[in-house]
Scaffold this motif. Structure first.
Motif, PDB file in Angstrom:
ATOM      1  N   LYS A 174      26.689  86.422 -16.259  1.00 53.00           N
ATOM      2  CA  LYS A 174      25.957  85.532 -17.150  1.00 53.00           C
ATOM      3  C   LYS A 174      24.524  86.037 -17.289  1.00 53.00           C
ATOM      4  O   LYS A 174      24.057  86.842 -16.485  1.00 53.00           O
ATOM      5  CB  LYS A 174      25.966  84.104 -16.598  1.00 53.00           C
ATOM      6  CG  LYS A 174      27.344  83.461 -16.605  1.00 53.00           C
ATOM      7  CD  LYS A 174      27.281  82.029 -16.101  1.00 53.00           C
ATOM      8  CE  LYS A 174      28.664  81.384 -16.132  1.00 53.00           C
ATOM      9  NZ  LYS A 174      28.623  79.970 -15.659  1.00 53.00           N
TER      10      LYS A 174
ATOM     11  N   THR B  25      21.621  84.644 -16.735  1.00 52.66           N
ATOM     12  CA  THR B  25      20.773  84.404 -15.564  1.00 52.66           C
ATOM     13  C   THR B  25      21.183  85.280 -14.385  1.00 52.66           C
ATOM     14  O   THR B  25      20.335  85.733 -13.609  1.00 52.66           O
ATOM     15  CB  THR B  25      20.819  82.927 -15.144  1.00 52.66           C
ATOM     16  OG1 THR B  25      22.179  82.513 -15.058  1.00 52.66           O
ATOM     17  CG2 THR B  25      20.085  82.056 -16.143  1.00 52.66           C
ATOM     18  N   GLU B  26      22.485  85.549 -14.242  1.00 53.97           N
ATOM     19  CA  GLU B  26      22.955  86.415 -13.157  1.00 53.97           C
ATOM     20  C   GLU B  26      22.474  87.849 -13.368  1.00 53.97           C
ATOM     21  O   GLU B  26      22.110  88.550 -12.419  1.00 53.97           O
ATOM     22  CB  GLU B  26      24.479  86.373 -13.081  1.00 53.97           C
ATOM     23  CG  GLU B  26      25.018  85.017 -12.639  1.00 53.97           C
ATOM     24  CD  GLU B  26      26.536  84.923 -12.771  1.00 53.97           C
ATOM     25  OE1 GLU B  26      27.136  84.084 -12.083  1.00 53.97           O
ATOM     26  OE2 GLU B  26      27.118  85.693 -13.586  1.00 53.97           O
TER      27      GLU B  26
ATOM     28  N   ASP C 163      18.855  87.893 -12.510  1.00 55.49           N
ATOM     29  CA  ASP C 163      18.699  87.730 -11.067  1.00 55.49           C
ATOM     30  C   ASP C 163      18.980  89.042 -10.331  1.00 55.49           C
ATOM     31  O   ASP C 163      18.289  89.385  -9.365  1.00 55.49           O
ATOM     32  CB  ASP C 163      19.653  86.642 -10.570  1.00 55.49           C
ATOM     33  CG  ASP C 163      19.477  86.348  -9.088  1.00 55.49           C
ATOM     34  OD1 ASP C 163      18.534  85.608  -8.757  1.00 55.49           O
ATOM     35  OD2 ASP C 163      20.264  86.872  -8.279  1.00 55.49           O
TER      36      ASP C 163
ATOM     37  N   ARG D 266      12.528  83.892  -8.073  1.00 55.34           N
ATOM     38  CA  ARG D 266      13.254  84.421  -9.229  1.00 55.34           C
ATOM     39  C   ARG D 266      13.475  83.390 -10.333  1.00 55.34           C
ATOM     40  O   ARG D 266      13.330  83.696 -11.513  1.00 55.34           O
ATOM     41  CB  ARG D 266      14.606  84.990  -8.788  1.00 55.34           C
ATOM     42  CG  ARG D 266      14.492  86.203  -7.899  1.00 55.34           C
ATOM     43  CD  ARG D 266      15.882  86.658  -7.467  1.00 55.34           C
ATOM     44  NE  ARG D 266      15.804  87.463  -6.248  1.00 55.34           N
ATOM     45  CZ  ARG D 266      16.856  87.880  -5.568  1.00 55.34           C
ATOM     46  NH1 ARG D 266      18.083  87.547  -5.979  1.00 55.34           N
ATOM     47  NH2 ARG D 266      16.695  88.605  -4.467  1.00 55.34           N
ATOM     48  N   GLY D 267      13.846  82.154  -9.939  1.00 50.35           N
ATOM     49  CA  GLY D 267      14.187  81.144 -10.933  1.00 50.35           C
ATOM     50  C   GLY D 267      13.094  80.919 -11.972  1.00 50.35           C
ATOM     51  O   GLY D 267      13.339  81.041 -13.184  1.00 50.35           O
TER      52      GLY D 267
ATOM     53  N   ILE E  21      12.555  84.070 -14.191  1.00 51.81           N
ATOM     54  CA  ILE E  21      13.648  84.280 -15.149  1.00 51.81           C
ATOM     55  C   ILE E  21      13.565  83.277 -16.286  1.00 51.81           C
ATOM     56  O   ILE E  21      13.700  83.626 -17.460  1.00 51.81           O
ATOM     57  CB  ILE E  21      15.001  84.200 -14.426  1.00 51.81           C
ATOM     58  CG1 ILE E  21      15.168  85.405 -13.500  1.00 51.81           C
ATOM     59  CG2 ILE E  21      16.151  84.124 -15.429  1.00 51.81           C
ATOM     60  CD1 ILE E  21      16.357  85.311 -12.562  1.00 51.81           C
ATOM     61  N   ASP E  22      13.322  82.009 -15.948  1.00 48.90           N
ATOM     62  CA  ASP E  22      13.228  80.974 -16.985  1.00 48.90           C
ATOM     63  C   ASP E  22      12.095  81.286 -17.960  1.00 48.90           C
ATOM     64  O   ASP E  22      12.254  81.137 -19.190  1.00 48.90           O
ATOM     65  CB  ASP E  22      12.999  79.604 -16.345  1.00 48.90           C
ATOM     66  CG  ASP E  22      14.241  79.067 -15.638  1.00 48.90           C
ATOM     67  OD1 ASP E  22      15.337  79.599 -15.894  1.00 48.90           O
ATOM     68  OD2 ASP E  22      14.098  78.139 -14.815  1.00 48.90           O
TER      69      ASP E  22
ATOM     70  N   LEU F 129      13.062  84.313 -20.237  1.00 49.61           N
ATOM     71  CA  LEU F 129      14.064  83.942 -21.247  1.00 49.61           C
ATOM     72  C   LEU F 129      13.438  83.100 -22.353  1.00 49.61           C
ATOM     73  O   LEU F 129      13.861  83.178 -23.516  1.00 49.61           O
ATOM     74  CB  LEU F 129      15.235  83.197 -20.587  1.00 49.61           C
ATOM     75  CG  LEU F 129      16.099  84.043 -19.639  1.00 49.61           C
ATOM     76  CD1 LEU F 129      17.217  83.192 -19.039  1.00 49.61           C
ATOM     77  CD2 LEU F 129      16.684  85.259 -20.358  1.00 49.61           C
TER      78      LEU F 129
ATOM     79  N   ALA G  36      16.530  81.282 -23.830  1.00 51.77           N
ATOM     80  CA  ALA G  36      16.704  80.190 -22.870  1.00 51.77           C
ATOM     81  C   ALA G  36      17.987  79.412 -23.146  1.00 51.77           C
ATOM     82  O   ALA G  36      18.654  78.954 -22.216  1.00 51.77           O
ATOM     83  CB  ALA G  36      15.493  79.255 -22.913  1.00 51.77           C
TER      84      ALA G  36
ATOM     85  N   LYS H 100      21.146  81.052 -21.415  1.00 52.86           N
ATOM     86  CA  LYS H 100      21.017  81.410 -19.999  1.00 52.86           C
ATOM     87  C   LYS H 100      22.355  81.360 -19.261  1.00 52.86           C
ATOM     88  O   LYS H 100      22.575  82.092 -18.299  1.00 52.86           O
ATOM     89  CB  LYS H 100      19.986  80.514 -19.317  1.00 52.86           C
ATOM     90  CG  LYS H 100      20.321  79.048 -19.318  1.00 52.86           C
ATOM     91  CD  LYS H 100      19.192  78.188 -18.748  1.00 52.86           C
ATOM     92  CE  LYS H 100      18.868  78.547 -17.321  1.00 52.86           C
ATOM     93  NZ  LYS H 100      17.803  77.678 -16.754  1.00 52.86           N
ATOM     94  N   ASP H 101      23.278  80.489 -19.679  1.00 54.84           N
ATOM     95  CA  ASP H 101      24.568  80.365 -19.003  1.00 54.84           C
ATOM     96  C   ASP H 101      25.692  81.085 -19.749  1.00 54.84           C
ATOM     97  O   ASP H 101      26.871  80.952 -19.379  1.00 54.84           O
ATOM     98  CB  ASP H 101      24.938  78.887 -18.836  1.00 54.84           C
ATOM     99  CG  ASP H 101      23.983  78.173 -17.883  1.00 54.84           C
ATOM    100  OD1 ASP H 101      23.617  78.786 -16.857  1.00 54.84           O
ATOM    101  OD2 ASP H 101      23.604  77.023 -18.172  1.00 54.84           O
TER     102      ASP H 101
END
Length: 308
Positions: A90, A92-93, A96, A109-110, A113-114, A117, A123, A126-127
């Motif tokens: 994904k 986000t993965e 990461d 990281r969170g 990354i947010d 994106l 954004a 992200k999934d």
């Protein structure tokens, strides 16, 4: 920020980069253009530490690229012309994974990354799995990946390659945002009009050498003895033309329906003096400006008409 001095890269008897010397200031957006095979990608790969130079040096903030690769990786973000993505991850993965590769702690990281994106307008994806993204989205994801460690210098090799017009506009908006954040950006592209709009300066590479550097207008002035000036009066066209014909540094006056253009070979002070004479003659001037150069015309002139 970036200083390249006498850079040479040989492949056997073939010289891809031939004593290339140039510098790029911090915060600049530098367009790197040249014909196919001119040495652009080779130079960018040396900057990124992916190729060893035959001789010469590349300094990024006083760090010698070839002698301190760890410090180099902290300072640059590199987006190659061809890049791989991991389709079974994904978004986000994927981000990461690269954050971890740069040693960023799991807790940090969170938010990073947010934020990235959001910058590249992904954004809402992200999934999503990477293989479900359009080509333009994958390009922007790769750009976000190159920013994950907050580098000072971005090296982007043909980031708009293969994108449709809408995706190119979206990418251009992201690059403008990064420019506003103070990033130094070196970008190669074959889409010359967009480079002219985005970049603060242009470096034209031909046969491994620096053929010209500066803004499009500066390069035009260096290459040509003349400058094209556009002037539009409210009225009094005939009197204006008569005054222009009397000026020693004006050639080839072209009269249009409501305005005129002329070739000017003097200095900026002499150009200002021409306008002053028109004003003193009480000719109302609506517009008096130098005609902007065309990057494609500059490129063809510098490279002898070779394809980009």
């Amino acid at each position: 920020m970036l200083k390249i001095n006498d850079l040479v890269k040989n492949y056997g008897k073939f010289t891809a980069v031939d004593r290339l010397t140039l510098s790029v200031e911090k915060g600049a957006v530098c367009g790197f253009v040249g014909p196919n095979g001119a040495g652009k990608t080779t130079t960018m790969r040396i900057m990124a530490g992916l190729l060893n130079a035959t001789s010469g040096s590349v300094m990024i903030d006083e760090v010698e690229v070839t002698k301190n690769p760890r410090a180099l990786r902290e300072k640059i973000g590199y987006m190659p012309d061809f890049f791989g993505v991991y389709d079974n991850l994904k978004v986000t993965e994927y981000m990461d994974f690269y954050a971890g590769a740069y040693g960023i702690s799991y807790k940090e990281r969170g938010p990073i990354i947010d934020n990235l994106l959001e910058i590249v307008d992904l954004a809402h994806k992200k999934d999503s799995y990477v293989d479900s993204l359009s080509r333009g989205m994958k390009q922007r994801l790769c750009l976000a990946r190159s920013l994950v460690h907050d580098p000072e210098l971005l090296i982007l090799d043909e980031p708009a390659s293969g994108l449709d017009p809408r995706a190119r506009v979206e990418l251009k908006e992201v690059l403008k945002q990064l420019q506003g954040m103070g990033k130094t950006i070196i970008i190669s592209s074959h889409i010359l009009p967009e480079l002219a709009e985005l970049c603060t300066e242009i470096c034209i590479i031909n046969q491994g050498k620096l053929a010209a550097q500066g803004s499009v207008q500066e390069i035009m002035q260096k290459l040509s003895q003349k400058r094209i000036i556009h002037v539009q009066p409210l009225n009094e066209m005939d009197r204006m033309l008569q005054i222009l014909k009397e000026q020693p540094f004006i050639r080839s006056i072209v009269e249009n329906a409501k305005d005129a253009e002329f070739d000017f070979t003097g200095t900026n002070e002499q150009l200002a003096s021409v306008l002053k004479q028109l004003v003193l003659a009480e000719i109302p001037i609506l517009s008096y400006k130098e005609k902007e150069g065309n990057l494609e015309e500059v490129f063809m002139q510098v490279t002898g008409g070779e394809n980009v």
